[in-house]
Design a protein around this motif. Structure first.
Motif, PDB file in Angstrom:
ATOM      1  N   GLU A 245     -81.294  46.041  32.333  1.00 34.18           N
ATOM      2  CA  GLU A 245     -80.898  44.678  31.983  1.00 34.18           C
ATOM      3  C   GLU A 245     -80.540  43.886  33.245  1.00 34.18           C
ATOM      4  O   GLU A 245     -80.928  42.717  33.382  1.00 34.18           O
ATOM      5  CB  GLU A 245     -79.705  44.715  31.024  1.00 34.18           C
ATOM      6  CG  GLU A 245     -79.287  43.360  30.497  1.00 34.18           C
ATOM      7  CD  GLU A 245     -78.137  43.456  29.521  1.00 34.18           C
ATOM      8  OE1 GLU A 245     -77.363  42.478  29.454  1.00 34.18           O
ATOM      9  OE2 GLU A 245     -77.994  44.486  28.844  1.00 34.18           O
ATOM     10  N   ALA A 246     -79.832  44.522  34.177  1.00 32.23           N
ATOM     11  CA  ALA A 246     -79.470  43.843  35.428  1.00 32.23           C
ATOM     12  C   ALA A 246     -80.723  43.494  36.233  1.00 32.23           C
ATOM     13  O   ALA A 246     -80.839  42.381  36.775  1.00 32.23           O
ATOM     14  CB  ALA A 246     -78.526  44.720  36.249  1.00 32.23           C
ATOM     15  N   VAL A 247     -81.677  44.416  36.320  1.00 32.73           N
ATOM     16  CA  VAL A 247     -82.925  44.165  37.053  1.00 32.73           C
ATOM     17  C   VAL A 247     -83.712  43.047  36.376  1.00 32.73           C
ATOM     18  O   VAL A 247     -84.216  42.127  37.043  1.00 32.73           O
ATOM     19  CB  VAL A 247     -83.763  45.463  37.169  1.00 32.73           C
ATOM     20  CG1 VAL A 247     -85.165  45.167  37.659  1.00 32.73           C
ATOM     21  CG2 VAL A 247     -83.067  46.466  38.069  1.00 32.73           C
ATOM     22  N   ASP A 248     -83.824  43.097  35.032  1.00 28.60           N
ATOM     23  CA  ASP A 248     -84.548  42.049  34.300  1.00 28.60           C
ATOM     24  C   ASP A 248     -83.892  40.685  34.504  1.00 28.60           C
ATOM     25  O   ASP A 248     -84.587  39.666  34.652  1.00 28.60           O
ATOM     26  CB  ASP A 248     -84.617  42.388  32.808  1.00 28.60           C
ATOM     27  CG  ASP A 248     -85.567  43.538  32.509  1.00 28.60           C
ATOM     28  OD1 ASP A 248     -86.383  43.885  33.392  1.00 28.60           O
ATOM     29  OD2 ASP A 248     -85.486  44.092  31.393  1.00 28.60           O
ATOM     30  N   ASN A 249     -82.551  40.649  34.513  1.00 30.68           N
ATOM     31  CA  ASN A 249     -81.850  39.384  34.749  1.00 30.68           C
ATOM     32  C   ASN A 249     -82.127  38.848  36.150  1.00 30.68           C
ATOM     33  O   ASN A 249     -82.288  37.633  36.347  1.00 30.68           O
ATOM     34  CB  ASN A 249     -80.343  39.545  34.532  1.00 30.68           C
ATOM     35  CG  ASN A 249     -79.995  39.706  33.068  1.00 30.68           C
ATOM     36  OD1 ASN A 249     -80.761  39.369  32.183  1.00 30.68           O
ATOM     37  ND2 ASN A 249     -78.819  40.255  32.806  1.00 30.68           N
TER      38      ASN A 249
ATOM     39  N   GLU B  33     -76.560  58.686  29.825  1.00 36.53           N
ATOM     40  CA  GLU B  33     -77.526  58.297  30.854  1.00 36.53           C
ATOM     41  C   GLU B  33     -78.438  57.185  30.345  1.00 36.53           C
ATOM     42  O   GLU B  33     -78.786  56.259  31.090  1.00 36.53           O
ATOM     43  CB  GLU B  33     -78.346  59.518  31.291  1.00 36.53           C
ATOM     44  CG  GLU B  33     -79.313  59.254  32.422  1.00 36.53           C
ATOM     45  CD  GLU B  33     -78.652  58.924  33.757  1.00 36.53           C
ATOM     46  OE1 GLU B  33     -79.390  58.596  34.704  1.00 36.53           O
ATOM     47  OE2 GLU B  33     -77.411  58.974  33.859  1.00 36.53           O
ATOM     48  N   ILE B  34     -78.827  57.248  29.074  1.00 35.77           N
ATOM     49  CA  ILE B  34     -79.657  56.184  28.489  1.00 35.77           C
ATOM     50  C   ILE B  34     -78.908  54.860  28.538  1.00 35.77           C
ATOM     51  O   ILE B  34     -79.473  53.827  28.906  1.00 35.77           O
ATOM     52  CB  ILE B  34     -80.067  56.548  27.041  1.00 35.77           C
ATOM     53  CG1 ILE B  34     -81.115  57.658  27.045  1.00 35.77           C
ATOM     54  CG2 ILE B  34     -80.585  55.322  26.288  1.00 35.77           C
ATOM     55  CD1 ILE B  34     -81.395  58.256  25.671  1.00 35.77           C
ATOM     56  N   LYS B  35     -77.619  54.870  28.166  1.00 37.21           N
ATOM     57  CA  LYS B  35     -76.815  53.639  28.202  1.00 37.21           C
ATOM     58  C   LYS B  35     -76.723  53.106  29.628  1.00 37.21           C
ATOM     59  O   LYS B  35     -76.858  51.903  29.871  1.00 37.21           O
ATOM     60  CB  LYS B  35     -75.412  53.905  27.654  1.00 37.21           C
ATOM     61  CG  LYS B  35     -75.366  54.070  26.165  1.00 37.21           C
ATOM     62  CD  LYS B  35     -73.961  54.383  25.688  1.00 37.21           C
ATOM     63  CE  LYS B  35     -73.965  54.726  24.200  1.00 37.21           C
ATOM     64  NZ  LYS B  35     -72.644  55.138  23.736  1.00 37.21           N
ATOM     65  N   ARG B  36     -76.499  54.004  30.602  1.00 44.11           N
ATOM     66  CA  ARG B  36     -76.400  53.581  31.994  1.00 44.11           C
ATOM     67  C   ARG B  36     -77.714  52.958  32.459  1.00 44.11           C
ATOM     68  O   ARG B  36     -77.734  51.885  33.081  1.00 44.11           O
ATOM     69  CB  ARG B  36     -76.056  54.777  32.890  1.00 44.11           C
ATOM     70  CG  ARG B  36     -75.813  54.396  34.349  1.00 44.11           C
ATOM     71  CD  ARG B  36     -75.662  55.614  35.234  1.00 44.11           C
ATOM     72  NE  ARG B  36     -76.911  56.320  35.455  1.00 44.11           N
ATOM     73  CZ  ARG B  36     -77.857  55.933  36.307  1.00 44.11           C
ATOM     74  NH1 ARG B  36     -77.716  54.829  37.011  1.00 44.11           N
ATOM     75  NH2 ARG B  36     -78.959  56.633  36.448  1.00 44.11           N
TER      76      ARG B  36
END
Length: 163
Positions: free
Chosen positions: A73-77, A64-67
């Motif tokens: 990362e997608a939101v930050d991008n 879950e942490i990896k997900r």
């Protein structure tokens, strides 16, 4: 059922009572000791079941942490892309500031130390040397039996393996 701590205490007390010379006492001691060892083994099995459940929970949490890291990362991008688009539009219009009813947008210089790029070999006068212990060499000498006043090998310790 007794806790593992209580069973350990009983085992210690019982092992101290096993010094009797009377054969009946010896037999009672051995029977009680065997029962106590059996209880400790059952308790260890119960612990192993709980440990396995905790391991499974831990692995699920890691997944879950990896997900969530990928999602973050997608939101930050997305944030970075949107800010870059606004900045490009402002630069295209030669504007360094836009004020709206809700927000103010400004293009400003970055703070901190100015970035630099090394383009050739650096002379020795502009370098620094970092001295650190050679752990492999120290370990090799200690393992060979050498005495070094600044280092020592620590006990390896033990671990419990459950199969």
């Amino acid at each position: 059922m007794s806790s593992l701590f209580q069973l350990e205490d009983q085992y210690i007390l019982l092992s101290q009572l096993g010094d009797s010379d009377d054969p009946e006492d010896q037999q009672a001691f051995l029977d009680t000791l065997e029962g106590l060892i059996g209880e400790i083994e059952m308790k260890a099995d119960s612990y192993a079941v709980v440990i396995t459940q905790f391991k499974n929970q831990s692995e699920a949490i890691d997944a879950e942490i990896k997900r969530l890291r990928k999602r973050k990362e997608a939101v930050d991008n997305s944030i970075d892309r949107m800010k870059a688009r606004i900045k490009e539009a402002m630069e295209l219009m030669n504007k360094t500031e836009i004020k709206t009813d809700l927000h103010t947008f400004k293009i400003q210089k970055n703070g901190g130390k100015q970035a630099m790029k090394i383009t050739a070999d650096v002379p020795d006068a502009y370098t620094k040397t970092i001295i650190e212990p050679d752990n492999d060499k120290i370990r090799a000498e200690l393992e060979a039996g050498e005495w070094l006043p600044f280092a020592e090998l620590l006990p390896r310790g033990t671990q419990l393996r459950i199969k």
